[in-house]
Design a protein around this motif. Structure first.
Motif, PDB file in Angstrom:
ATOM      1  N   ILE A  25       0.860  -1.180   0.000  1.00 23.38           N
ATOM      2  CA  ILE A  25       0.000   0.000   0.000  1.00 23.38           C
ATOM      3  C   ILE A  25       0.896   1.230   0.000  1.00 23.38           C
ATOM      4  O   ILE A  25       1.837   1.312   0.794  1.00 23.38           O
ATOM      5  CB  ILE A  25      -0.902   0.032   1.249  1.00 23.38           C
ATOM      6  N   MET A  26       0.606   2.171  -0.898  1.00 28.29           N
ATOM      7  CA  MET A  26       1.399   3.401  -0.957  1.00 28.29           C
ATOM      8  C   MET A  26       0.623   4.481  -1.692  1.00 28.29           C
ATOM      9  O   MET A  26      -0.329   4.171  -2.423  1.00 28.29           O
ATOM     10  CB  MET A  26       2.720   3.138  -1.688  1.00 28.29           C
ATOM     11  N   PRO A  27       1.004   5.748  -1.530  1.00 28.49           N
ATOM     12  CA  PRO A  27       0.414   6.795  -2.364  1.00 28.49           C
ATOM     13  C   PRO A  27       0.956   6.649  -3.784  1.00 28.49           C
ATOM     14  O   PRO A  27       2.167   6.580  -3.981  1.00 28.49           O
ATOM     15  CB  PRO A  27       0.920   8.096  -1.717  1.00 28.49           C
ATOM     16  N   ILE A  28       0.068   6.564  -4.775  1.00 28.41           N
ATOM     17  CA  ILE A  28       0.492   6.463  -6.170  1.00 28.41           C
ATOM     18  C   ILE A  28       0.240   7.808  -6.831  1.00 28.41           C
ATOM     19  O   ILE A  28      -0.892   8.291  -6.869  1.00 28.41           O
ATOM     20  CB  ILE A  28      -0.261   5.345  -6.907  1.00 28.41           C
ATOM     21  N   THR A  29       1.283   8.416  -7.328  1.00 24.08           N
ATOM     22  CA  THR A  29       1.205   9.748  -7.922  1.00 24.08           C
ATOM     23  C   THR A  29       1.796   9.729  -9.336  1.00 24.08           C
ATOM     24  O   THR A  29       2.377   8.722  -9.762  1.00 24.08           O
ATOM     25  CB  THR A  29       1.990  10.759  -7.068  1.00 24.08           C
ATOM     26  N   GLU A  65       5.463   5.221 -12.719  1.00 20.30           N
ATOM     27  CA  GLU A  65       6.244   4.303 -13.547  1.00 20.30           C
ATOM     28  C   GLU A  65       6.995   3.285 -12.693  1.00 20.30           C
ATOM     29  O   GLU A  65       7.082   2.097 -13.044  1.00 20.30           O
ATOM     30  CB  GLU A  65       7.230   5.079 -14.426  1.00 20.30           C
ATOM     31  N   LYS A  66       7.532   3.709 -11.562  1.00 22.34           N
ATOM     32  CA  LYS A  66       8.222   2.782 -10.667  1.00 22.34           C
ATOM     33  C   LYS A  66       7.223   1.825 -10.020  1.00 22.34           C
ATOM     34  O   LYS A  66       7.531   0.657  -9.775  1.00 22.34           O
ATOM     35  CB  LYS A  66       9.002   3.550  -9.602  1.00 22.34           C
ATOM     36  N   VAL A  67       6.013   2.311  -9.747  1.00 27.49           N
ATOM     37  CA  VAL A  67       4.973   1.452  -9.181  1.00 27.49           C
ATOM     38  C   VAL A  67       4.607   0.347 -10.173  1.00 27.49           C
ATOM     39  O   VAL A  67       4.400  -0.806  -9.794  1.00 27.49           O
ATOM     40  CB  VAL A  67       3.720   2.276  -8.809  1.00 27.49           C
ATOM     41  N   LYS A  68       4.549   0.685 -11.446  1.00 27.55           N
ATOM     42  CA  LYS A  68       4.225  -0.312 -12.473  1.00 27.55           C
ATOM     43  C   LYS A  68       5.236  -1.457 -12.462  1.00 27.55           C
ATOM     44  O   LYS A  68       4.878  -2.623 -12.621  1.00 27.55           O
ATOM     45  CB  LYS A  68       4.200   0.342 -13.850  1.00 27.55           C
ATOM     46  N   LYS A  69       6.509  -1.134 -12.253  1.00 29.38           N
ATOM     47  CA  LYS A  69       7.543  -2.174 -12.178  1.00 29.38           C
ATOM     48  C   LYS A  69       7.306  -3.078 -10.972  1.00 29.38           C
ATOM     49  O   LYS A  69       7.475  -4.293 -11.036  1.00 29.38           O
ATOM     50  CB  LYS A  69       8.929  -1.530 -12.097  1.00 29.38           C
ATOM     51  N   PHE A  70       6.917  -2.461  -9.861  1.00 30.91           N
ATOM     52  CA  PHE A  70       6.656  -3.217  -8.639  1.00 30.91           C
ATOM     53  C   PHE A  70       5.436  -4.119  -8.809  1.00 30.91           C
ATOM     54  O   PHE A  70       5.368  -5.217  -8.258  1.00 30.91           O
ATOM     55  CB  PHE A  70       6.445  -2.236  -7.480  1.00 30.91           C
ATOM     56  N   MET A  71       4.457  -3.659  -9.602  1.00 28.83           N
ATOM     57  CA  MET A  71       3.228  -4.414  -9.833  1.00 28.83           C
ATOM     58  C   MET A  71       3.478  -5.702 -10.616  1.00 28.83           C
ATOM     59  O   MET A  71       2.621  -6.582 -10.652  1.00 28.83           O
ATOM     60  CB  MET A  71       2.219  -3.545 -10.586  1.00 28.83           C
ATOM     61  N   ALA A  72       4.660  -5.818 -11.245  1.00 27.00           N
ATOM     62  CA  ALA A  72       4.969  -7.020 -12.017  1.00 27.00           C
ATOM     63  C   ALA A  72       5.078  -8.252 -11.128  1.00 27.00           C
ATOM     64  O   ALA A  72       4.896  -9.375 -11.593  1.00 27.00           O
ATOM     65  CB  ALA A  72       6.272  -6.810 -12.792  1.00 27.00           C
ATOM     66  N   PHE A  73       5.349  -8.047  -9.833  1.00 25.70           N
ATOM     67  CA  PHE A  73       5.484  -9.198  -8.930  1.00 25.70           C
ATOM     68  C   PHE A  73       4.757  -9.007  -7.596  1.00 25.70           C
ATOM     69  O   PHE A  73       4.854  -9.859  -6.713  1.00 25.70           O
ATOM     70  CB  PHE A  73       6.967  -9.483  -8.652  1.00 25.70           C
TER      71      PHE A  73
END
Length: 219
Positions: A118-122, A127-135
């Motif tokens: 869970i984090m604030p997505i801005t 773009e870095k969140v998208k990488k994290f979403m891969a796993f």
């Protein structure tokens, strides 16, 4: 002080010398190291009980300094075998790349560990969140009053303060105490339930508004 009392109790015949010793430590600021050492020390009774039962000692430990804090974070990630639950701040992905925690998160995810974050997505971190979403499964929550990492419901670390309000950027509390972990797990689940899925939040950022679901109605 309690520290002075401890010195006196250990050697009641030398009260003057022990008080002088404490005063010297205060003047030279070496007292900070003594206090930190004392805070993290295991009580004798608890250590004996641990040896007799053969069970891990429950502890609550204060960790200071960026190097120590991120080392503990990497340790918790590497120990996760089933679940790894994380609450972090907007700059969490950026710092995770810098200090090597995200690389370890990805490694344990590939071995089957379920990761939720869970984090604030801005717009700044999308773009870095998208990488994290891969796993990992990620959700958005705008306000984060404290940062949390829970590994297999066996160990957790907590840093109090949001991105702009923090007791200290290099201060956290680690614990493997059952009641502490249970309270953090409960807190995580409540925030998780109300948080917005990352996919929805990112679509909102990219299109400038929430994307409504299209429903076909057949007359």
């Amino acid at each position: 002080s309690k520290l002075a009392d401890g010195y006196i109790e250990s050697d009641p015949l030398d009260e003057v010398a022990c008080v002088a010793k404490v005063e010297e430590l205060v003047k030279t600021r070496k007292i900070d190291g003594v206090i930190t050492f004392w805070e993290n020390a295991v009580p004798l009774e608890a250590r004996i009980a641990e040896l007799e039962r053969g069970e891990p000692l429950e502890e609550i430990k204060i960790i200071r300094g960026s190097a120590a804090v991120y080392a503990k974070s990497r340790e918790l990630s590497s120990r996760a075998r089933k679940t790894l639950d994380i609450i972090t701040i907007e700059k969490g992905p950026e710092r995770g790349e810098k200090y090597g925690t995200i690389a370890i998160d990805e490694q344990v995810a590939q071995k089957g560990t379920q990761i939720r974050c869970i984090m604030p997505i801005t717009k700044e971190n999308a773009e870095k969140v998208k990488k994290f979403m891969a796993f990992a499964e990620v959700r958005h929550e705008q306000f984060i009053p404290m940062r949390v990492k829970i590994s297999d419901s066996k160990g957790c670390m907590v840093t109090y303060g949001s991105e702009t309000e923090s007791l200290s950027p290099t201060f956290c509390v680690y614990s493997n105490a059952k009641d502490k972990i249970e309270s953090m797990c409960y807190y995580f689940e409540k925030v998780w339930e109300s948080a917005t899925p990352a996919e929805e939040r990112i679509r909102e950022l990219e299109f400038g508004k929430a994307v409504a679901e299209t429903v076909n109605i057949t007359p």
